[in-house]
Design a protein around this motif. Structure first.
Motif, PDB file in Angstrom:
ATOM      1  N   PHE A 128      -3.272   3.460 -13.503  1.00 51.55           N
ATOM      2  CA  PHE A 128      -2.796   4.813 -13.220  1.00 51.55           C
ATOM      3  C   PHE A 128      -2.859   5.140 -11.739  1.00 51.55           C
ATOM      4  CE2 PHE A 128      -3.611   9.442 -12.892  1.00 51.55           C
ATOM      5  CZ  PHE A 128      -2.392   9.888 -13.363  1.00 51.55           C
ATOM      6  N   PHE A 129      -4.026   4.961 -11.136  1.00 52.06           N
ATOM      7  CA  PHE A 129      -4.173   5.320  -9.735  1.00 52.06           C
ATOM      8  C   PHE A 129      -3.615   4.246  -8.809  1.00 52.06           C
ATOM      9  CE2 PHE A 129      -7.279   8.104 -11.671  1.00 52.06           C
ATOM     10  CZ  PHE A 129      -7.040   9.289 -11.012  1.00 52.06           C
ATOM     11  N   GLY A 130      -3.738   2.990  -9.204  1.00 53.57           N
ATOM     12  CA  GLY A 130      -3.292   1.905  -8.339  1.00 53.57           C
ATOM     13  C   GLY A 130      -1.879   1.443  -8.579  1.00 53.57           C
ATOM     14  N   GLY A 131      -1.332   1.794  -9.744  1.00 52.16           N
ATOM     15  CA  GLY A 131       0.026   1.388 -10.047  1.00 52.16           C
ATOM     16  C   GLY A 131       0.177  -0.106 -10.275  1.00 52.16           C
ATOM     17  N   ALA A 174       4.001  17.620  -3.843  1.00 52.91           N
ATOM     18  CA  ALA A 174       3.039  16.806  -3.101  1.00 52.91           C
ATOM     19  C   ALA A 174       3.405  16.802  -1.631  1.00 52.91           C
ATOM     20  CB  ALA A 174       3.021  15.389  -3.660  1.00 52.91           C
ATOM     21  N   HIS A 175       3.274  17.974  -0.987  1.00 49.16           N
ATOM     22  CA  HIS A 175       3.760  18.089   0.380  1.00 49.16           C
ATOM     23  C   HIS A 175       2.675  17.976   1.444  1.00 49.16           C
ATOM     24  CE1 HIS A 175       7.717  19.033  -1.071  1.00 49.16           C
ATOM     25  NE2 HIS A 175       7.219  19.996  -1.811  1.00 49.16           N
ATOM     26  N   THR A 176       1.425  18.293   1.132  1.00 49.96           N
ATOM     27  CA  THR A 176       0.421  18.293   2.185  1.00 49.96           C
ATOM     28  C   THR A 176      -0.260  16.942   2.364  1.00 49.96           C
ATOM     29  OG1 THR A 176      -1.336  19.073   0.721  1.00 49.96           O
ATOM     30  CG2 THR A 176      -0.024  20.742   1.862  1.00 49.96           C
ATOM     31  N   LEU A 177      -0.128  16.047   1.420  1.00 54.67           N
ATOM     32  CA  LEU A 177      -0.685  14.704   1.563  1.00 54.67           C
ATOM     33  C   LEU A 177       0.465  13.728   1.407  1.00 54.67           C
ATOM     34  CD1 LEU A 177      -3.309  13.092   1.957  1.00 54.67           C
ATOM     35  CD2 LEU A 177      -3.511  12.984  -0.516  1.00 54.67           C
ATOM     36  N   SER A 178       0.873  13.139   2.519  1.00 55.92           N
ATOM     37  CA  SER A 178       2.035  12.246   2.492  1.00 55.92           C
ATOM     38  C   SER A 178       1.623  10.823   2.122  1.00 55.92           C
ATOM     39  CB  SER A 178       2.708  12.230   3.862  1.00 55.92           C
ATOM     40  OG  SER A 178       1.894  11.559   4.803  1.00 55.92           O
ATOM     41  N   THR A 179       2.617  10.035   1.782  1.00 57.49           N
ATOM     42  CA  THR A 179       2.394   8.624   1.493  1.00 57.49           C
ATOM     43  C   THR A 179       1.732   7.948   2.679  1.00 57.49           C
ATOM     44  OG1 THR A 179       4.304   8.571   0.029  1.00 57.49           O
ATOM     45  CG2 THR A 179       3.558   6.460   0.912  1.00 57.49           C
ATOM     46  N   THR A 180       2.258   8.185   3.857  1.00 60.92           N
ATOM     47  CA  THR A 180       1.714   7.573   5.065  1.00 60.92           C
ATOM     48  C   THR A 180       0.273   8.007   5.286  1.00 60.92           C
ATOM     49  OG1 THR A 180       3.911   7.467   6.045  1.00 60.92           O
ATOM     50  CG2 THR A 180       2.049   7.316   7.559  1.00 60.92           C
ATOM     51  N   ALA A 181      -0.013   9.289   5.091  1.00 57.50           N
ATOM     52  CA  ALA A 181      -1.381   9.786   5.272  1.00 57.50           C
ATOM     53  C   ALA A 181      -2.333   9.124   4.287  1.00 57.50           C
ATOM     54  CB  ALA A 181      -1.417  11.305   5.116  1.00 57.50           C
ATOM     55  N   LEU A 182      -1.896   8.966   3.042  1.00 56.92           N
ATOM     56  CA  LEU A 182      -2.750   8.334   2.040  1.00 56.92           C
ATOM     57  C   LEU A 182      -3.005   6.868   2.386  1.00 56.92           C
ATOM     58  CD1 LEU A 182      -4.364   8.441  -0.561  1.00 56.92           C
ATOM     59  CD2 LEU A 182      -2.233   8.093  -1.833  1.00 56.92           C
ATOM     60  N   SER A 204      -5.187  -9.627  -5.318  1.00 54.00           N
ATOM     61  CA  SER A 204      -5.347  -8.736  -6.466  1.00 54.00           C
ATOM     62  C   SER A 204      -6.603  -7.891  -6.342  1.00 54.00           C
ATOM     63  CB  SER A 204      -5.404  -9.538  -7.766  1.00 54.00           C
ATOM     64  OG  SER A 204      -4.180 -10.169  -8.002  1.00 54.00           O
ATOM     65  N   ARG A 205      -7.685  -8.507  -5.915  1.00 47.42           N
ATOM     66  CA  ARG A 205      -8.929  -7.746  -5.764  1.00 47.42           C
ATOM     67  C   ARG A 205      -8.822  -6.754  -4.614  1.00 47.42           C
ATOM     68  NH1 ARG A 205      -9.894 -11.952  -8.506  1.00 47.42           N
ATOM     69  NH2 ARG A 205     -11.478 -12.062 -10.102  1.00 47.42           N
ATOM     70  N   PHE A 206      -8.116  -7.134  -3.573  1.00 50.36           N
ATOM     71  CA  PHE A 206      -7.856  -6.208  -2.470  1.00 50.36           C
ATOM     72  C   PHE A 206      -7.080  -4.993  -2.969  1.00 50.36           C
ATOM     73  CE2 PHE A 206      -4.718  -4.736   0.628  1.00 50.36           C
ATOM     74  CZ  PHE A 206      -5.556  -4.252   1.626  1.00 50.36           C
ATOM     75  N   LEU A 207      -6.014  -5.239  -3.737  1.00 48.65           N
ATOM     76  CA  LEU A 207      -5.221  -4.129  -4.264  1.00 48.65           C
ATOM     77  C   LEU A 207      -6.034  -3.279  -5.234  1.00 48.65           C
ATOM     78  CD1 LEU A 207      -1.789  -5.909  -4.779  1.00 48.65           C
ATOM     79  CD2 LEU A 207      -2.397  -4.244  -3.002  1.00 48.65           C
ATOM     80  N   GLY A 208      -6.902  -3.903  -6.003  1.00 40.73           N
ATOM     81  CA  GLY A 208      -7.781  -3.153  -6.890  1.00 40.73           C
ATOM     82  C   GLY A 208      -8.708  -2.236  -6.116  1.00 40.73           C
ATOM     83  N   TYR A 209      -9.253  -2.739  -5.031  1.00 35.75           N
ATOM     84  CA  TYR A 209     -10.111  -1.914  -4.185  1.00 35.75           C
ATOM     85  C   TYR A 209      -9.313  -0.773  -3.569  1.00 35.75           C
ATOM     86  CZ  TYR A 209     -13.481  -0.486  -0.669  1.00 35.75           C
ATOM     87  OH  TYR A 209     -14.345   0.250   0.094  1.00 35.75           O
ATOM     88  N   ALA A 210      -8.103  -1.082  -3.103  1.00 35.19           N
ATOM     89  CA  ALA A 210      -7.257  -0.045  -2.513  1.00 35.19           C
ATOM     90  C   ALA A 210      -6.930   1.037  -3.539  1.00 35.19           C
ATOM     91  CB  ALA A 210      -5.971  -0.662  -1.955  1.00 35.19           C
ATOM     92  N   LEU A 247       0.831  -1.205   0.000  1.00 34.56           N
ATOM     93  CA  LEU A 247       0.000   0.000   0.000  1.00 34.56           C
ATOM     94  C   LEU A 247       0.867   1.257   0.000  1.00 34.56           C
ATOM     95  CD1 LEU A 247      -2.835  -0.995   2.509  1.00 34.56           C
ATOM     96  CD2 LEU A 247      -2.980  -0.860   0.003  1.00 34.56           C
ATOM     97  N   ARG A 248       1.966   1.223   0.732  1.00 33.44           N
ATOM     98  CA  ARG A 248       2.886   2.376   0.739  1.00 33.44           C
ATOM     99  C   ARG A 248       3.476   2.601  -0.653  1.00 33.44           C
ATOM    100  NH1 ARG A 248       4.777   5.408   4.316  1.00 33.44           N
ATOM    101  NH2 ARG A 248       6.861   5.540   3.472  1.00 33.44           N
ATOM    102  N   ARG A 249       3.833   1.521  -1.348  1.00 32.04           N
ATOM    103  CA  ARG A 249       4.375   1.671  -2.710  1.00 32.04           C
ATOM    104  C   ARG A 249       3.323   2.259  -3.643  1.00 32.04           C
ATOM    105  NH1 ARG A 249       6.806  -3.444  -1.700  1.00 32.04           N
ATOM    106  NH2 ARG A 249       5.276  -4.464  -3.032  1.00 32.04           N
ATOM    107  N   LEU A 250       2.080   1.796  -3.522  1.00 33.60           N
ATOM    108  CA  LEU A 250       1.000   2.360  -4.336  1.00 33.60           C
ATOM    109  C   LEU A 250       0.825   3.844  -4.042  1.00 33.60           C
ATOM    110  CD1 LEU A 250      -1.826  -0.344  -4.134  1.00 33.60           C
ATOM    111  CD2 LEU A 250      -0.415   0.204  -6.117  1.00 33.60           C
ATOM    112  N   ALA A 251       0.786   4.174  -2.758  1.00 33.24           N
ATOM    113  CA  ALA A 251       0.596   5.571  -2.368  1.00 33.24           C
ATOM    114  C   ALA A 251       1.788   6.426  -2.786  1.00 33.24           C
ATOM    115  CB  ALA A 251       0.376   5.664  -0.860  1.00 33.24           C
ATOM    116  N   HIS A 252       2.994   5.911  -2.598  1.00 29.03           N
ATOM    117  CA  HIS A 252       4.192   6.662  -2.973  1.00 29.03           C
ATOM    118  C   HIS A 252       4.190   6.956  -4.463  1.00 29.03           C
ATOM    119  CE1 HIS A 252       8.242   8.189  -2.837  1.00 29.03           C
ATOM    120  NE2 HIS A 252       8.544   7.394  -3.851  1.00 29.03           N
TER     121      HIS A 252
END
Length: 187
Positions: A148-151, A46-54, A74-80, A33-38
């Protein structure tokens, strides 16, 4: 047992409401999840919304959902990925609510990095175009969301959608063409 099998078993148990399984799941998926968010937040600005916050906002949203269950990783990651998209778009809308795009750079929606604060207006436009695409062809829109959004990789997106990697590539091309045109028309 492999990590994927462990995660799938935990997801199944968490889907039945077992709190211990849900608690054990976070350490298993947190780094992914951190890799997806990062990936979503990488880049300048992108300073006000951090990876950890996302990641935490995504996770809290998932925890609060009742009856949430996933057949596999895979479905979990798709939902995330979908949840992250909604969080990012909501964040972008808040950022542009008082600016309304004054001086905002154009969003390169094909880029590998997404500096949210710099491209807030473009992200909102992309969301609108993606919603249009979803009305015409939900699967194409889902491919964009996952890639794009999920990487997610082509193979991972195919697993989530239950289609071949070749179909994902074809859908990705079609979706990009549609979005390119829609964003050009919007500009």
């Amino acid at each position: 047992m492999s990590d994927t099998a462990d995660i799938t078993a935990l997801l199944a148990r968490a889907g039945t409401g077992e709190r211990q399984a849900f608690d054990a799941l976070l350490p298993q998926v947190y780094e992914r999840l951190r890799r997806l968010a990062h990936r979503q937040l990488a880049g300048e600005g992108a300073h006000t919304l951090s990876t950890t916050a996302l990641v935490h906002e995504t996770w809290l949203g998932m925890v609060q959902q009742r009856g949430l269950s996933f057949a596999d990783r895979s479905r979990f990651l798709g939902y995330a990925a979908t949840a992250m998209r909604h969080i990012l778009v909501d964040h972008a809308r808040r950022k542009t609510a008082h600016k309304r795009g004054g001086g905002q750079p154009v969003l390169d929606w094909q880029a590998q990095e997404l500096p949210v604060e710099e491209v807030a207006a473009g992200l909102v436009s992309l969301d609108g175009a993606l919603n249009e695409l979803a009305e015409l062809d939900p699967r194409l829109a889902r491919v964009v969301e996952l890639r794009f959004f999920g990487g997610l990789s082509v193979e991972e997106a195919g697993d989530v959608l239950g289609i071949t990697a070749r179909s994902v590539v074809r859908d990705w091309r079609k979706a990009r063409a549609f979005l390119h045109q829609a964003l050009q028309d919007d500009a």
